[in-house]
Design a protein around this motif. Structure first.
Motif, PDB file in Angstrom:
ATOM      1  N   PHE A 162       0.936  -1.220  -0.038  1.00 40.05           N
ATOM      2  CA  PHE A 162       0.134   0.138  -0.163  1.00 40.05           C
ATOM      3  C   PHE A 162       0.987   1.262  -0.099  1.00 40.05           C
ATOM      4  N   LEU A 163       1.992   1.319   0.994  1.00 39.41           N
ATOM      5  CA  LEU A 163       2.698   2.495   0.940  1.00 39.41           C
ATOM      6  C   LEU A 163       3.703   2.637  -0.114  1.00 39.41           C
ATOM      7  N   LEU A 164       4.237   1.614  -0.689  1.00 40.57           N
ATOM      8  CA  LEU A 164       4.967   1.627  -2.031  1.00 40.57           C
ATOM      9  C   LEU A 164       4.223   2.439  -3.317  1.00 40.57           C
ATOM     10  N   SER A 165       3.047   1.703  -3.209  1.00 35.77           N
ATOM     11  CA  SER A 165       2.128   2.011  -4.554  1.00 35.77           C
ATOM     12  C   SER A 165       1.526   3.590  -4.392  1.00 35.77           C
ATOM     13  N   PHE A 166       1.079   3.884  -3.425  1.00 38.34           N
ATOM     14  CA  PHE A 166       0.731   5.428  -3.081  1.00 38.34           C
ATOM     15  C   PHE A 166       1.799   6.291  -2.939  1.00 38.34           C
ATOM     16  N   GLY A 167       2.793   5.804  -2.666  1.00 39.40           N
ATOM     17  CA  GLY A 167       3.894   6.522  -2.774  1.00 39.40           C
ATOM     18  C   GLY A 167       4.422   6.804  -4.191  1.00 39.40           C
ATOM     19  N   VAL A 188       6.070   9.614 -14.976  1.00 39.92           N
ATOM     20  CA  VAL A 188       5.889   8.193 -14.675  1.00 39.92           C
ATOM     21  C   VAL A 188       7.055   7.418 -14.323  1.00 39.92           C
ATOM     22  N   LEU A 189       8.149   7.570 -15.528  1.00 43.49           N
ATOM     23  CA  LEU A 189       9.372   6.944 -15.306  1.00 43.49           C
ATOM     24  C   LEU A 189      10.156   7.183 -14.059  1.00 43.49           C
ATOM     25  N   ILE A 190      10.101   8.517 -13.603  1.00 43.25           N
ATOM     26  CA  ILE A 190      10.745   9.036 -12.362  1.00 43.25           C
ATOM     27  C   ILE A 190       9.893   8.228 -11.112  1.00 43.25           C
ATOM     28  N   GLY A 191       8.799   8.386 -11.204  1.00 45.21           N
ATOM     29  CA  GLY A 191       7.916   7.398 -10.106  1.00 45.21           C
ATOM     30  C   GLY A 191       8.455   6.067 -10.063  1.00 45.21           C
ATOM     31  N   ILE A 192       8.585   5.373 -11.213  1.00 41.68           N
ATOM     32  CA  ILE A 192       8.820   3.932 -11.165  1.00 41.68           C
ATOM     33  C   ILE A 192      10.278   3.889 -10.690  1.00 41.68           C
ATOM     34  N   VAL A 193      11.161   4.634 -11.116  1.00 43.28           N
ATOM     35  CA  VAL A 193      12.624   4.314 -10.691  1.00 43.28           C
ATOM     36  C   VAL A 193      12.705   4.638  -9.053  1.00 43.28           C
ATOM     37  N   ALA A 194      12.075   5.775  -8.599  1.00 39.61           N
ATOM     38  CA  ALA A 194      12.188   6.085  -7.307  1.00 39.61           C
ATOM     39  C   ALA A 194      11.371   4.751  -6.196  1.00 39.61           C
ATOM     40  N   GLY A 195      10.294   4.501  -6.802  1.00 39.30           N
ATOM     41  CA  GLY A 195       9.649   3.457  -6.034  1.00 39.30           C
ATOM     42  C   GLY A 195      10.625   1.897  -6.078  1.00 39.30           C
ATOM     43  N   THR A 196      11.186   1.894  -7.162  1.00 37.84           N
ATOM     44  CA  THR A 196      11.913   0.663  -7.210  1.00 37.84           C
ATOM     45  C   THR A 196      13.354   0.784  -6.341  1.00 37.84           C
ATOM     46  N   VAL A 197      13.811   2.036  -6.087  1.00 39.37           N
ATOM     47  CA  VAL A 197      14.998   2.182  -5.118  1.00 39.37           C
ATOM     48  C   VAL A 197      14.395   2.115  -3.821  1.00 39.37           C
ATOM     49  N   VAL A 198      13.236   2.550  -3.495  1.00 43.68           N
ATOM     50  CA  VAL A 198      12.707   2.260  -1.919  1.00 43.68           C
ATOM     51  C   VAL A 198      12.367   1.066  -1.676  1.00 43.68           C
ATOM     52  N   ALA A 199      11.830   0.270  -2.655  1.00 43.43           N
ATOM     53  CA  ALA A 199      11.596  -1.208  -2.552  1.00 43.43           C
ATOM     54  C   ALA A 199      12.902  -2.012  -2.279  1.00 43.43           C
ATOM     55  N   PHE A 200      14.002  -1.538  -3.103  1.00 38.31           N
ATOM     56  CA  PHE A 200      15.283  -2.028  -2.814  1.00 38.31           C
ATOM     57  C   PHE A 200      15.645  -1.892  -1.269  1.00 38.31           C
ATOM     58  N   MET A 201      15.737  -0.735  -0.877  1.00 34.64           N
ATOM     59  CA  MET A 201      16.025  -0.393   0.444  1.00 34.64           C
ATOM     60  C   MET A 201      15.191  -1.381   1.571  1.00 34.64           C
ATOM     61  N   MET A 202      13.982  -1.717   1.145  1.00 38.16           N
ATOM     62  CA  MET A 202      12.879  -2.410   2.140  1.00 38.16           C
ATOM     63  C   MET A 202      13.333  -4.085   1.799  1.00 38.16           C
ATOM     64  N   GLY A 203      14.399  -4.379   0.884  1.00 37.92           N
ATOM     65  CA  GLY A 203      14.424  -5.932   0.638  1.00 37.92           C
ATOM     66  C   GLY A 203      13.589  -6.315  -0.308  1.00 37.92           C
ATOM     67  N   LYS A 204      12.865  -5.770  -1.101  1.00 36.00           N
ATOM     68  CA  LYS A 204      11.845  -6.190  -1.959  1.00 36.00           C
ATOM     69  C   LYS A 204      12.112  -6.269  -3.584  1.00 36.00           C
ATOM     70  N   VAL A 205      13.516  -6.059  -3.769  1.00 41.38           N
ATOM     71  CA  VAL A 205      14.066  -6.047  -5.138  1.00 41.38           C
ATOM     72  C   VAL A 205      15.099  -7.086  -5.219  1.00 41.38           C
ATOM     73  N   PRO A 335       9.130  -4.082  -8.571  1.00 39.50           N
ATOM     74  CA  PRO A 335       8.071  -4.901  -7.789  1.00 39.50           C
ATOM     75  C   PRO A 335       6.602  -4.454  -8.233  1.00 39.50           C
ATOM     76  N   ALA A 336       5.608  -5.395  -8.300  1.00 40.46           N
ATOM     77  CA  ALA A 336       4.325  -5.077  -8.723  1.00 40.46           C
ATOM     78  C   ALA A 336       3.506  -4.111  -8.210  1.00 40.46           C
ATOM     79  N   ALA A 337       3.895  -3.669  -6.744  1.00 37.81           N
ATOM     80  CA  ALA A 337       3.294  -2.604  -6.111  1.00 37.81           C
ATOM     81  C   ALA A 337       3.620  -1.087  -6.809  1.00 37.81           C
ATOM     82  N   VAL A 338       4.802  -1.069  -7.367  1.00 43.80           N
ATOM     83  CA  VAL A 338       5.356   0.075  -8.070  1.00 43.80           C
ATOM     84  C   VAL A 338       4.772   0.377  -9.192  1.00 43.80           C
ATOM     85  N   LEU A 339       4.870  -0.605  -9.814  1.00 44.82           N
ATOM     86  CA  LEU A 339       4.147  -0.740 -11.238  1.00 44.82           C
ATOM     87  C   LEU A 339       2.593  -0.414 -11.112  1.00 44.82           C
TER      88      LEU A 339
END
Length: 440
Positions: A162-167, A188-205, A335-339
């Motif tokens: 929820f937090l990833l996707s809405f972020g 949109v591209l910036i949002g995807i890249v930033a979301g993937t970076v955050v997801a990586f820090m959360m251990g989800k990538v 991650p699917a949530a980022v997409l």
């Protein structure tokens, strides 16, 4: 008519076109591949070959000659319309049936391009606007499921998803609120890249698939095996491609206005024929059906640079990207949530584009209201409650249980029903007296 930028500017403007359509181009292989449970290696190939074929298809459309190419600065990408039908065919008939259907449907569009060019008047804004609106509305549930983590995810609906996707969604909205021009076009591209970076820090990538991917790979025909030609999938994909033709018609006409170029039926025929050829290539390379991307029309209007050299540069960049699987593999770790956070915006923009087309419709005419009302209702109804058609034969069920196809067919057929002229023989005496009374 065209501005003539220098070589360096042509390359940078071409890169801008690639960046503007990149997120949309990679979404189709990611969504379809994950829904069909492809491996990370197969998914990397799917993204790479999609980018390569996007580039080839765009070059074909820019190369205007006697038989091919509309000659406008258009970018071609994998069509959102085909997502749900491809998943349905793949689940019911297998992966190779998808590509057999794509090849057959592409040949259909190629061979009947002249016919489509002559019947352009049968696709007024009430049809094109309704079709595009139904496409967007039918895709939104896919975006929402991804926001929750993906349909088969064990963490479906979790707080982190929820937090990833809405972020991601919030970041895209902030960029569009406080930035303009090039930065906004990359939101949109910036949002995807930033979301993937955050997801990586959360251990989800997991970057394992990137490390395993090769640096260079030549495309090959029928990577996933020999295509299978089955009637129901072919009919489904032909209808999908007819919807793509209707959608591309609206984009062609919009871009023609931007470029101050009045399009003839011959121009439209060349454009349709090229899209048919691109769809055939998509099937042969195990890629996707292709259509003209609407978001790049806005970029042409924004930059006011209408030369085809920029589009040739953009197509060349896509081809280079498609030959490097390691770059393509980067897209598979998202991650699917980022997409999901990004696709909700993109699919919503498709709905908004359809609504904008519908503003040209005369809604004082009750017939137009009925076309839009029934088509959208049936399209969304088929998406939400596909069980409605459970009793039909499988060949029909795979067609009508897809909301995009059901809504699009409804719009086309209802428009013909209400607006094709029907002549009745007049009574011989009464009308003359009535007209005389009305005149007084």
């Amino acid at each position: 008519m065209d501005n003539k930028p220098s070589g360096g500017k042509i390359l940078s403007l071409g890169l801008q076109h690639v960046l503007a359509m990149y997120a949309g181009a990679i979404l189709v292989p990611l969504l379809v591949g994950r829904a069909l449970n492809l491996t990370a290696e197969q998914l990397s190939y799917l993204v790479a070959i999609d980018l390569l074929t996007c580039g080839i298809a765009t070059l074909l459309q820019a190369w205007k000659n006697k038989y091919l190419g509309i000659g406008l600065p258009v970018m071609l990408g994998s069509s959102f319309v085909a997502i749900t039908p491809m998943i349905g065919i793949g689940n019911q008939y297998g992966l190779n049936a998808i590509y057999g259907a794509i090849i057959a449907a592409g040949l259909f569009v190629f061979l009947f391009a002249g016919f489509f060019g002559k019947i352009i008047r049968l696709f007024p804004p009430v049809v094109t606007g309704t079709v595009v609106t139904v496409i967007g509305l039918s895709l939104i549930p896919t975006g929402i499921r991804n926001m929750a983590g993906g349909a088969n995810s064990p963490e479906f609906g979790s707080l982190t998803n929820f937090l990833l996707s809405f972020g991601v969604l919030l970041l895209i909205l902030i960029i569009n609120r406080f930035f303009t021009g090039f930065m906004r076009s990359l939101s949109v591209l910036i949002g995807i890249v930033a979301g993937t970076v955050v997801a990586f820090m959360m251990g989800k990538v997991n970057f394992a698939s990137v490390g395993e991917a090769s640096w260079f790979h030549l495309p090959q025909f029928f990577m996933f095996g020999t295509p299978e030609f089955k009637l129901a999938p072919i009919l489904t994909m032909i209808i999908v491609c007819m919807v793509i033709v209707v959608e591309s018609t609206g984009v062609f006409l919009a871009l023609g206005k931007v470029c101050d170029q009045k399009l003839t039926p011959q121009d439209m025929t060349r454009g349709y024929r090229t899209e048919g050829l691109a769809i055939v290539l998509g099937g042969m390379f195990n890629a996707f059906p292709y259509n003209t991307f609407a978001q790049n029309v806005g970029l042409v209007e924004l930059s006011r640079v209408k030369t085809r050299n920029v589009i040739v540069a953009a197509a060349s960049i896509l081809i280079v990207l498609g030959l490097v699987p390691k770059i393509a593999a980067l897209a598979t770790v998202i991650p699917a949530a980022v997409l999901g956070g990004a696709t909700v915006v993109l699919f919503g923009m498709v709905v908004a584009s359809g609504i904008r087309m519908l503003t040209e419709v005369n809604f004082k005419d009750q017939r137009n209201l009925l076309v839009v009302a029934c088509s959208i209702s049936l399209g969304i109804g088929a998406t939400v409650v596909p069980e409605l058609f459970a009793g039909l034969p499988s060949a029909l069920r795979i067609i009508v249980s897809d909301g995009t196809i059901t809504g699009s067919l409804s719009a086309i057929l209802l428009n013909l029903f209400f607006h094709l002229p029907i002549r009745f023989k007049r009574p011989s005496t009464l009308p003359a007296k009535v007209e005389t009374i009305e005149q007084h």
